[in-house]
Design a protein around this motif. Structure first.
Motif, PDB file in Angstrom:
ATOM      1  N   MET A  37     -30.930   9.084 -58.778  1.00  0.00           N
ATOM      2  CA  MET A  37     -30.464  10.272 -58.047  1.00  0.00           C
ATOM      3  C   MET A  37     -31.651  11.140 -57.632  1.00  0.00           C
ATOM      4  O   MET A  37     -32.616  11.263 -58.369  1.00  0.00           O
ATOM      5  CB  MET A  37     -29.536  11.088 -58.955  1.00  0.00           C
ATOM      6  N   ARG A  38     -31.559  11.732 -56.449  1.00  0.00           N
ATOM      7  CA  ARG A  38     -32.624  12.642 -56.024  1.00  0.00           C
ATOM      8  C   ARG A  38     -32.296  14.060 -56.507  1.00  0.00           C
ATOM      9  O   ARG A  38     -31.140  14.383 -56.757  1.00  0.00           O
ATOM     10  CB  ARG A  38     -32.717  12.634 -54.486  1.00  0.00           C
ATOM     11  N   LYS A  39     -33.344  14.888 -56.615  1.00  0.00           N
ATOM     12  CA  LYS A  39     -33.131  16.244 -57.131  1.00  0.00           C
ATOM     13  C   LYS A  39     -32.197  17.030 -56.212  1.00  0.00           C
ATOM     14  O   LYS A  39     -31.332  17.777 -56.652  1.00  0.00           O
ATOM     15  CB  LYS A  39     -34.474  16.945 -57.268  1.00  0.00           C
ATOM     16  N   ARG A  40     -32.376  16.827 -54.928  1.00  0.00           N
ATOM     17  CA  ARG A  40     -31.555  17.536 -53.937  1.00  0.00           C
ATOM     18  C   ARG A  40     -30.073  17.173 -54.112  1.00  0.00           C
ATOM     19  O   ARG A  40     -29.193  18.014 -53.980  1.00  0.00           O
ATOM     20  CB  ARG A  40     -32.072  17.165 -52.541  1.00  0.00           C
ATOM     21  N   GLU A  41     -29.849  15.904 -54.426  1.00  0.00           N
ATOM     22  CA  GLU A  41     -28.483  15.421 -54.620  1.00  0.00           C
ATOM     23  C   GLU A  41     -27.851  16.095 -55.849  1.00  0.00           C
ATOM     24  O   GLU A  41     -26.705  16.539 -55.811  1.00  0.00           O
ATOM     25  CB  GLU A  41     -28.575  13.923 -54.878  1.00  0.00           C
ATOM     26  N   LEU A  42     -28.651  16.178 -56.917  1.00  0.00           N
ATOM     27  CA  LEU A  42     -28.179  16.837 -58.137  1.00  0.00           C
ATOM     28  C   LEU A  42     -27.831  18.301 -57.833  1.00  0.00           C
ATOM     29  O   LEU A  42     -26.782  18.810 -58.241  1.00  0.00           O
ATOM     30  CB  LEU A  42     -29.261  16.759 -59.222  1.00  0.00           C
ATOM     31  N   GLU A  43     -28.699  18.964 -57.094  1.00  0.00           N
ATOM     32  CA  GLU A  43     -28.452  20.377 -56.745  1.00  0.00           C
ATOM     33  C   GLU A  43     -27.138  20.525 -55.976  1.00  0.00           C
ATOM     34  O   GLU A  43     -26.353  21.434 -56.245  1.00  0.00           O
ATOM     35  CB  GLU A  43     -29.606  20.911 -55.898  1.00  0.00           C
ATOM     36  N   LEU A  44     -26.919  19.609 -55.039  1.00  0.00           N
ATOM     37  CA  LEU A  44     -25.689  19.691 -54.241  1.00  0.00           C
ATOM     38  C   LEU A  44     -24.460  19.513 -55.120  1.00  0.00           C
ATOM     39  O   LEU A  44     -23.478  20.257 -54.984  1.00  0.00           O
ATOM     40  CB  LEU A  44     -25.697  18.623 -53.146  1.00  0.00           C
ATOM     41  N   LEU A  45     -24.523  18.573 -56.047  1.00  0.00           N
ATOM     42  CA  LEU A  45     -23.370  18.330 -56.924  1.00  0.00           C
ATOM     43  C   LEU A  45     -23.141  19.535 -57.839  1.00  0.00           C
ATOM     44  O   LEU A  45     -22.013  19.988 -58.024  1.00  0.00           O
ATOM     45  CB  LEU A  45     -23.586  17.056 -57.750  1.00  0.00           C
ATOM     46  N   TRP A  63     -34.291  18.270 -64.651  1.00  0.00           N
ATOM     47  CA  TRP A  63     -35.320  17.402 -64.085  1.00  0.00           C
ATOM     48  C   TRP A  63     -36.527  17.294 -65.020  1.00  0.00           C
ATOM     49  O   TRP A  63     -37.045  16.215 -65.262  1.00  0.00           O
ATOM     50  CB  TRP A  63     -35.727  17.939 -62.700  1.00  0.00           C
ATOM     51  N   VAL A  64     -36.936  18.434 -65.540  1.00  0.00           N
ATOM     52  CA  VAL A  64     -38.083  18.437 -66.463  1.00  0.00           C
ATOM     53  C   VAL A  64     -37.731  17.648 -67.735  1.00  0.00           C
ATOM     54  O   VAL A  64     -38.526  16.836 -68.226  1.00  0.00           O
ATOM     55  CB  VAL A  64     -38.501  19.890 -66.807  1.00  0.00           C
ATOM     56  N   ALA A  65     -36.520  17.864 -68.263  1.00  0.00           N
ATOM     57  CA  ALA A  65     -36.096  17.139 -69.470  1.00  0.00           C
ATOM     58  C   ALA A  65     -36.102  15.635 -69.221  1.00  0.00           C
ATOM     59  O   ALA A  65     -36.484  14.849 -70.095  1.00  0.00           O
ATOM     60  CB  ALA A  65     -34.706  17.605 -69.899  1.00  0.00           C
ATOM     61  N   ALA A  66     -35.713  15.233 -68.016  1.00  0.00           N
ATOM     62  CA  ALA A  66     -35.629  13.799 -67.717  1.00  0.00           C
ATOM     63  C   ALA A  66     -36.989  13.199 -67.404  1.00  0.00           C
ATOM     64  O   ALA A  66     -37.356  12.161 -67.950  1.00  0.00           O
ATOM     65  CB  ALA A  66     -34.677  13.573 -66.540  1.00  0.00           C
ATOM     66  N   PHE A  67     -37.749  13.855 -66.540  1.00  0.00           N
ATOM     67  CA  PHE A  67     -38.928  13.172 -66.002  1.00  0.00           C
ATOM     68  C   PHE A  67     -40.247  13.604 -66.635  1.00  0.00           C
ATOM     69  O   PHE A  67     -41.219  12.865 -66.566  1.00  0.00           O
ATOM     70  CB  PHE A  67     -38.950  13.287 -64.478  1.00  0.00           C
ATOM     71  N   SER A  68     -40.299  14.782 -67.261  1.00  0.00           N
ATOM     72  CA  SER A  68     -41.535  15.136 -67.966  1.00  0.00           C
ATOM     73  C   SER A  68     -41.467  14.693 -69.423  1.00  0.00           C
ATOM     74  O   SER A  68     -42.483  14.381 -70.026  1.00  0.00           O
ATOM     75  CB  SER A  68     -41.789  16.646 -67.919  1.00  0.00           C
ATOM     76  N   HIS A 102     -38.578  12.658 -70.834  1.00  0.00           N
ATOM     77  CA  HIS A 102     -37.702  11.501 -71.079  1.00  0.00           C
ATOM     78  C   HIS A 102     -36.674  11.799 -72.171  1.00  0.00           C
ATOM     79  O   HIS A 102     -36.318  10.931 -72.953  1.00  0.00           O
ATOM     80  CB  HIS A 102     -38.532  10.258 -71.423  1.00  0.00           C
ATOM     81  N   ASP A 103     -36.230  13.050 -72.260  1.00  0.00           N
ATOM     82  CA  ASP A 103     -35.176  13.413 -73.219  1.00  0.00           C
ATOM     83  C   ASP A 103     -33.782  13.175 -72.609  1.00  0.00           C
ATOM     84  O   ASP A 103     -32.783  13.164 -73.318  1.00  0.00           O
ATOM     85  CB  ASP A 103     -35.306  14.886 -73.630  1.00  0.00           C
ATOM     86  N   LEU A 104     -33.711  13.013 -71.315  1.00  0.00           N
ATOM     87  CA  LEU A 104     -32.463  12.714 -70.610  1.00  0.00           C
ATOM     88  C   LEU A 104     -32.706  11.507 -69.703  1.00  0.00           C
ATOM     89  O   LEU A 104     -33.829  11.346 -69.223  1.00  0.00           O
ATOM     90  CB  LEU A 104     -32.022  13.895 -69.722  1.00  0.00           C
ATOM     91  N   PRO A 105     -31.665  10.707 -69.444  1.00  0.00           N
ATOM     92  CA  PRO A 105     -30.354  10.759 -70.060  1.00  0.00           C
ATOM     93  C   PRO A 105     -30.444  10.414 -71.552  1.00  0.00           C
ATOM     94  O   PRO A 105     -31.384   9.757 -71.979  1.00  0.00           O
ATOM     95  CB  PRO A 105     -29.558   9.693 -69.292  1.00  0.00           C
ATOM     96  N   ALA A 106     -29.435  10.869 -72.284  1.00  0.00           N
ATOM     97  CA  ALA A 106     -29.429  10.633 -73.724  1.00  0.00           C
ATOM     98  C   ALA A 106     -28.057  10.144 -74.152  1.00  0.00           C
ATOM     99  O   ALA A 106     -27.083  10.277 -73.412  1.00  0.00           O
ATOM    100  CB  ALA A 106     -29.780  11.924 -74.455  1.00  0.00           C
ATOM    101  N   GLN A 107     -28.011   9.594 -75.367  1.00  0.00           N
ATOM    102  CA  GLN A 107     -26.726   9.093 -75.853  1.00  0.00           C
ATOM    103  C   GLN A 107     -25.766  10.259 -76.112  1.00  0.00           C
ATOM    104  O   GLN A 107     -24.631  10.240 -75.667  1.00  0.00           O
ATOM    105  CB  GLN A 107     -26.958   8.293 -77.126  1.00  0.00           C
ATOM    106  N   ILE A 108     -26.245  11.263 -76.834  1.00  0.00           N
ATOM    107  CA  ILE A 108     -25.380  12.414 -77.119  1.00  0.00           C
ATOM    108  C   ILE A 108     -26.095  13.702 -76.708  1.00  0.00           C
ATOM    109  O   ILE A 108     -27.219  13.969 -77.151  1.00  0.00           O
ATOM    110  CB  ILE A 108     -25.014  12.513 -78.619  1.00  0.00           C
ATOM    111  N   VAL A 109     -25.430  14.470 -75.863  1.00  0.00           N
ATOM    112  CA  VAL A 109     -25.988  15.744 -75.391  1.00  0.00           C
ATOM    113  C   VAL A 109     -24.972  16.825 -75.698  1.00  0.00           C
ATOM    114  O   VAL A 109     -23.764  16.595 -75.596  1.00  0.00           O
ATOM    115  CB  VAL A 109     -26.229  15.705 -73.861  1.00  0.00           C
ATOM    116  N   THR A 110     -25.444  18.001 -76.098  1.00  0.00           N
ATOM    117  CA  THR A 110     -24.493  19.097 -76.235  1.00  0.00           C
ATOM    118  C   THR A 110     -24.955  20.292 -75.398  1.00  0.00           C
ATOM    119  O   THR A 110     -26.150  20.557 -75.289  1.00  0.00           O
ATOM    120  CB  THR A 110     -24.256  19.457 -77.732  1.00  0.00           C
TER     121      THR A 110
END
Ligand code: SAH
Length: 206
Positions: free
Chosen positions: A1-9, A38-43, A45-53
């Protein structure tokens, strides 16, 4: 997914239907929510994760965002039923309802039988209930191995110190500006700008 796409959703997820002053309810702005994710995912690698709260989830922009990015199971925790209804409906509309659960609970008193990999939160800044920000931090560090938390910029030193006191290493990730509705009688403008910081914390042991 692109960042712009995430923002739109994320921008299709409505804010709180009737914000309550005492709960300091405001929807995390889309630019802030997507940057945090975005930072959690790409800087880190904490996302995606199995369990998120998502603690103090409101209408769920952070948690639903984590699900949109591929997390397997997201638990939204929020005191306000009305906000949760909006979140659940948004998760359904965005096609991630099978991976998003919601619990109407006070984060301070919640326990989970398994720690989440990642907690995301934009907690009350403690304008009405002093210490709410620190109570959220304590809960997040108890419930998850990694914490992404939004705070008022002026409290950064205090927040980092509190994390250390609670046995976690914490770092400032970035600053942003949010527009908040009036929260005090002396706020005459319809909204005011507040500098915020996003912090990542992880218990020393994990
Ligand atoms: N992240 C959310 C909203 C953040 S505003 C969003 O993007 O919409 C902070 C939220 O914390 C509010 O929705 C408020 O109702 C909730 N809240 C405040 N105290 C709480 C507590 N003790 N336990 C659970 N939720 C709480």
């Amino acid at each position: 997914m692109r960042k712009r796409e995430l923002e739109l959703l994320l921008s299709t997820i409505p804010p709180h239907p009737s914000p309550k002053l005492e709960l300091e309810q405001y929807a995390t702005p889309v630019h802030l929510a997507s940057r945090l994710l975005w930072v959690a995912a790409f800087s880190f690698h904490d996302l995606p994760a199995q369990i998120v709260t998502d603690l103090g989830a409101g209408t769920g922009r952070l948690g639903i965002g984590a699900a949109l990015m591929g997390s397997e199971y997201v638990l939204l925790v929020e005191l306000d039923r009305e906000a949760l209804k909006v979140a659940i409906e948004a998760a359904r509309r965005l096609g991630v309802d099978a991976r998003v659960d919601a619990v109407c609970a006070d984060v301070r008193f919640l326990t989970l039988s398994r720690r989440a990999r990642c907690a995301l939160q934009n907690p009350p800044f403690g304008v009405h209930g002093r210490g709410a920000d620190v109570a959220f931090l304590a809960a997040a560090l108890r419930l998850a191995e990694r914490v992404y938390s939004v705070h008022k910029a002026e409290t950064i030193r205090y927040v980092l110190e509190k994390c250390r006191e609670k046995g976690a290493e914490a770092a400032l990730l970035f600053e942003d500006v949010v527009r908040l509705p009036p929260t005090m009688p002396h706020h005459h403008k319809r909204e005011h700008r507040v500098r915020v910081v996003v912090v990542r914390a992880a218990p020393f042991s994990s």
